[in-house]
Design an enzyme around this catalytic site. Structure first.
Site, PDB file in Angstrom:
ATOM      1  N   SER A 171       1.095  -0.878  -0.320  1.00  0.00           N
ATOM      2  CA  SER A 171      -0.262  -0.369   0.238  1.00  0.00           C
ATOM      3  C   SER A 171       1.065   1.443   0.086  1.00  0.00           C
ATOM      4  O   SER A 171       2.306   0.928   0.388  1.00  0.00           O
ATOM      5  CB  SER A 171      -0.774   0.629   1.460  1.00  0.00           C
ATOM      6  N   TYR A 208      -2.393  -0.688  10.513  1.00  0.00           N
ATOM      7  CA  TYR A 208      -2.741  -1.129   8.443  1.00  0.00           C
ATOM      8  C   TYR A 208      -0.575  -0.435   8.348  1.00  0.00           C
ATOM      9  O   TYR A 208      -0.147  -1.668   7.250  1.00  0.00           O
ATOM     10  CB  TYR A 208      -3.296  -0.364   9.052  1.00  0.00           C
TER      11      TYR A 208
END
Length: 585
Positions: free
Chosen positions: A455, A468
């Site tokens: 990501s 995350y």
């Protein structure tokens, strides 16, 4: 070394005896495998074993090679005309009533181009799969056109192929090739194949190599100069042709086949990131493509070239496994590979979602697609899945570790259990996939590619995404480490770093430090913001396929992902300042 389980017979033609080996059911379509230089029929042993489950497979030592006898004298005994006589004699012996499907590699392909373009073989060949061996007639016209109308590009192509063909000049010298092959070259050749071509050390080549190579020099002497100087004008294929081009071929340029459609009206193109000796290094892929092509021709279906994806020539027939394939980026990626003709395994913990993706993959162009249900965080379940996939579908060529979950909230509101859940899926799920499926790729020794979905959060700090971002940063570094370790095994590793993509991860992401009602409000708000951004998962899927083709290391997908990657490298202080901002609620 022998072809295990083969039935052997002798076929007499033109004063010589050819050693012919057969496997499989003679009632099935016949596939004839023709070897190249300096090989014998055993070069096909791995491919033949895989094809024999579905076809009548025939291999033969060409004249002067392996257990076939040599013509006397050798000079003039290896012309394409005589090689055509041999092929027709074999075809008549093994399949007298039905045309055969022809497969050739190296000089086996060179002579097979003759078979598939001469009038007297018309009707005896149902299809032809060519690899690493052009038609000498097509090659001759290719040279003449570039000499007659030179441009810088065409001259460069001529010089490039001329450099790759250095060995052809040596093989035309008298006596020297024979002395080399019966001396030091013959002894060192197996090690050369293992070191340079990465051919497995499994007993190939056979003991007949020095004699095979010495006799085979006459293939070049009897044919090359005469055909290149006077190529036939009627060398049009009378059967559908599948062309498999190894992108790392040290002896032949891809450009040789640029105008092949002129000679082959029914052409299917494939490319393979491999070296020259693909019958030994990529038997799984070759047997899959050959079987698919033969089956399509036999059934009258459109050839595999009908796959509409941009990278159909690269991925058609390959086995691709995608985790988190039930929706979002995973589903879009599975469908994109299916469009390019890949066989797809859609994996998700949502059984219905995985099944729907497999159904769409089949409808969109995948020759085969399967759905598997698994929680990627479960180590034992992932190990069993890897064993099942290898046993039932084959070793995966491309692995996409895409499954992931979202979690937002401050560090002190994130519990140890929250951390475990995020790391179990986002990091350990990737680790399990790389360990089990990556090990199978490495042990197969035929290369492959691993894609890990990270990501932009991997390099863009945020006070709202500590867990995350940490999980994705770990995936990014894991990918870089694996890329370094697996490079020597021809296994590429890519880390894909999307930014704001409109997928359902936003509506299912968890928020810490709030009650359930507030969490639902934040999920809806986040999903709405991502929806307004409107960046579709299909664009991420396109980036994934492109990353595999180009073997890219780190791929930021969206504009914001590319921008923050540049900031992380050149203006990290500014990126840290942005990370301190309070996220909108």
């Amino acid at each position: 070394m022998t072809v295990v389980g083969a039935r052997e017979r002798r076929v007499r033609t033109g004063g010589i005896e050819l050693c012919v080996a057969e496997l499989g059911d003679p009632a099935q379509p016949t596939v004839v495998l023709v070897h190249g230089y300096p090989d014998s029929k055993e070069v096909w042993s791995e491919v033949a074993a895989r094809l024999a489950d579905h076809f009548h497979v025939v291999l033969y030592d060409i004249r002067g090679h392996g257990d076939s006898t040599a013509p006397k004298p050798l000079r003039g005994g290896f012309t394409l005309e005589k090689l055509t006589d041999d092929f027709l004699a074999v075809a008549d012996a093994v399949s007298p009533d039905r045309p055969v499907h022809l497969v050739g590699h190296d000089w086996g392909s060179v002579q097979s181009w003759e078979f598939v373009t001469v009038k007297r073989a018309e009707g005896r060949i149902a299809s032809f799969t060519s690899m690493s061996g052009p038609s000498l007639d097509h090659f001759g016209h290719w040279i003449k056109e570039r000499v007659r109308k030179p441009t810088p590009r065409r001259v460069g192509q001529l010089l490039g192929q001329g450099a790759k063909s250095w060995y052809v000049y040596l093989l035309h010298t008298p006596v020297l090739p024979e002395l080399a092959w019966r001396g030091p070259l013959g002894k060192r050749w197996p090690k050369f194949l293992q070191r340079v071509e990465k051919v497995p050390d499994d007993g190939y080549p056979t003991r007949s190599l020095p004699t095979d190579a010495s006799h085979g020099a006459w293939l070049y002497r009897d044919n090359v100069r005469s055909r290149l100087n006077h190529p036939r004008a009627d060398a049009h294929a009378h059967a559908p042709v599948q062309l498999i081009t190894p992108l790392g071929d040290a002896f032949l340029s891809e450009r040789l086949y640029d105008e092949l459609e002129r000679w082959v009206p029914r052409l299917t193109r494939r490319t393979l990131p491999a070296g020259h000796w693909i019958p030994r290094t990529r038997p799984d892929q070759l047997s899959a493509w050959i079987a698919e092509f033969v089956t399509a021709v036999e059934s009258g279906r459109p050839s595999p070239s009908a796959a509409s994806g941009r990278y159909a020539d690269r991925f058609a027939g390959q086995l691709v496994l995608v985790t988190g394939a039930g929706s979002g980026i995973g589903r879009a990626t599975a469908v994109a590979f299916a469009e390019s003709g890949a066989r797809v395994v859609a994996v998700d913990r949502d059984a219905e979602g995985a099944a729907r993706t497999a159904d769409v993959a089949r409808l969109i162009g995948a020759p085969e697609a399967w759905a598997e249900t698994v929680d990627v965080s479960d180590e034992q379940a992932m190990e069993k899945l890897a064993e099942k996939v290898a046993a039932e579908y084959g070793v995966v060529d491309v692995l996409v570790n895409n499954a992931g979950i979202g979690l937002s909230g401050s560090f002190f509101d994130t519990t140890a259990e929250d951390w475990r859940k995020v790391l179990d899926v986002n990091l350990w799920g990737v680790i399990h996939g790389c360990r089990f499926f990556g090990r199978q790729m490495a042990e197969r020794g035929q290369g492959g590619h691993i894609v890990n979905t990270a990501s932009a959060a991997a390099y863009q700090p945020s006070r709202a995404l500590p867990a995350y971002s940490t999980s994705k940063a770990a995936v990014l570094m894991l990918s870089e480490c694996l890329r370094a370790e697996l490079a020597g095994r021809d296994i590429g590793v890519s880390a894909i770093c999307p930014g704001f993509v409109n997928t359902n991860i936003t509506s299912t992401a968890r928020f810490t430090g709030v009650d359930s009602e507030e969490e639902k409000r934040l999920q809806k708000r986040t999903a709405r913001l991502y929806g307004l951004r409107g960046y579709p998962p299909e664009k991420v899927a396109e980036a994934i396929l492109r990353a595999v083709v180009r073997n890219q290391a780190v791929v930021p997908v969206t504009p914001e992902a590319r921008g923050t990657l540049l900031m992380s490298r050149f203006t990290p202080r500014m990126l840290r300042a942005v990370a301190r901002l309070e996220p909108p609620l």
